[in-house]
Design a protein around this motif. Structure first.
Motif, PDB file in Angstrom:
ATOM      1  N   ASP A 221      69.121  15.019   0.892  1.00 19.35           N
ATOM      2  CA  ASP A 221      69.656  15.595   2.123  1.00 19.35           C
ATOM      3  C   ASP A 221      68.688  15.398   3.284  1.00 19.35           C
ATOM      4  O   ASP A 221      69.094  15.085   4.407  1.00 19.35           O
TER       5      ASP A 221
ATOM      6  N   LYS B  54      68.863  11.807   4.389  1.00 17.08           N
ATOM      7  CA  LYS B  54      70.079  11.561   5.166  1.00 17.08           C
ATOM      8  C   LYS B  54      69.934  12.094   6.583  1.00 17.08           C
ATOM      9  O   LYS B  54      70.328  11.434   7.541  1.00 17.08           O
ATOM     10  N   ASN B  55      69.386  13.304   6.717  1.00 14.99           N
ATOM     11  CA  ASN B  55      69.203  13.880   8.047  1.00 14.99           C
ATOM     12  C   ASN B  55      68.239  13.047   8.877  1.00 14.99           C
ATOM     13  O   ASN B  55      68.477  12.799  10.061  1.00 14.99           O
TER      14      ASN B  55
ATOM     15  N   SER C 186      67.495   9.853   8.458  1.00 11.49           N
ATOM     16  CA  SER C 186      68.051   8.540   8.767  1.00 11.49           C
ATOM     17  C   SER C 186      69.136   8.635   9.824  1.00 11.49           C
ATOM     18  O   SER C 186      69.241   7.770  10.683  1.00 11.49           O
ATOM     19  N   SER C 187      69.940   9.698   9.811  1.00 12.71           N
ATOM     20  CA  SER C 187      70.962   9.837  10.853  1.00 12.71           C
ATOM     21  C   SER C 187      70.300  10.080  12.204  1.00 12.71           C
ATOM     22  O   SER C 187      70.773   9.585  13.223  1.00 12.71           O
ATOM     23  N   GLY C 188      69.191  10.804  12.221  1.00 11.82           N
ATOM     24  CA  GLY C 188      68.459  11.004  13.470  1.00 11.82           C
ATOM     25  C   GLY C 188      67.884   9.697  13.985  1.00 11.82           C
ATOM     26  O   GLY C 188      67.932   9.406  15.180  1.00 11.82           O
TER      27      GLY C 188
ATOM     28  N   ILE D 180      69.057   6.693  13.289  1.00  7.97           N
ATOM     29  CA  ILE D 180      70.183   5.857  13.697  1.00  7.97           C
ATOM     30  C   ILE D 180      70.686   6.278  15.074  1.00  7.97           C
ATOM     31  O   ILE D 180      70.980   5.435  15.923  1.00  7.97           O
ATOM     32  N   ASP D 181      70.790   7.585  15.317  1.00  6.65           N
ATOM     33  CA  ASP D 181      71.209   8.061  16.639  1.00  6.65           C
ATOM     34  C   ASP D 181      70.242   7.599  17.716  1.00  6.65           C
ATOM     35  O   ASP D 181      70.655   7.141  18.784  1.00  6.65           O
ATOM     36  N   THR D 182      68.952   7.717  17.444  1.00  9.10           N
ATOM     37  CA  THR D 182      67.938   7.283  18.407  1.00  9.10           C
ATOM     38  C   THR D 182      68.051   5.791  18.676  1.00  9.10           C
ATOM     39  O   THR D 182      68.000   5.353  19.831  1.00  9.10           O
TER      40      THR D 182
ATOM     41  N   ASN E  71      70.722   3.903  18.307  1.00 10.09           N
ATOM     42  CA  ASN E  71      71.959   3.649  19.051  1.00 10.09           C
ATOM     43  C   ASN E  71      71.786   3.960  20.527  1.00 10.09           C
ATOM     44  O   ASN E  71      72.270   3.223  21.386  1.00 10.09           O
TER      45      ASN E  71
END
Length: 127
Positions: free
Chosen positions: A58, A61-62, A64-66, A68-70, A72
């Motif tokens: 978890d 995932k958190n 990596s999503s952060g 990925i958002d950065t 993007n």
């Protein structure tokens, strides 16, 4: 000197395993009680390991999503500035064609007083 750290670690694990086996065989409890306690210990270890693994996944995932958002957001900012630069360059090329000079394989948009340099042009202006 050779690096023997792998061999030392393997020997340490083998010795620890032999100690655990010897301890279990010489335990004061009966075989059934020992097996029951080992089974409980293994189940608890399994449950704890599963919880820790899930928590770690978890967290990954958190994170990596952060990331990925950065990425993007940065990509959007770069694309926006590149898009502005491309538009500016396109505007300058379009403006240059209307003043009478053109560079490229096509000489459309150049006036008779301008110069044209392209893949299809010959010296003296004959095409």
């Amino acid at each position: 000197m050779k690096d023997n750290s792998g061999k030392i670690l393997l020997a340490l694990l083998a010795g620890a395993s032999a100690g655990v086996v010897a301890g279990l065989l010489m335990a004061p409890d009966t075989g059934e009680a020992t097996r029951t306690s080992v089974k409980k210990w293994a189940n608890k270890l399994s449950t704890d390991l599963e919880k820790n693994l899930q928590t770690g996944l978890d967290e990954i995932k958190n994170m990596s999503s952060g990331v990925i958002d950065t990425l993007n957001k940065k990509a959007s900012a770069v694309n926006g500035s590149v898009g502005d630069a491309v538009k500016s360059a396109a505007d300058s090329v379009t403006g240059a064609g209307s003043t009478g000079s053109s560079t490229g394989s096509s000489s459309t948009g150049s006036s008779s007083t301008g110069s044209s340099t392209g893949a299809g042009s010959k010296p003296g202006g004959a095409v």
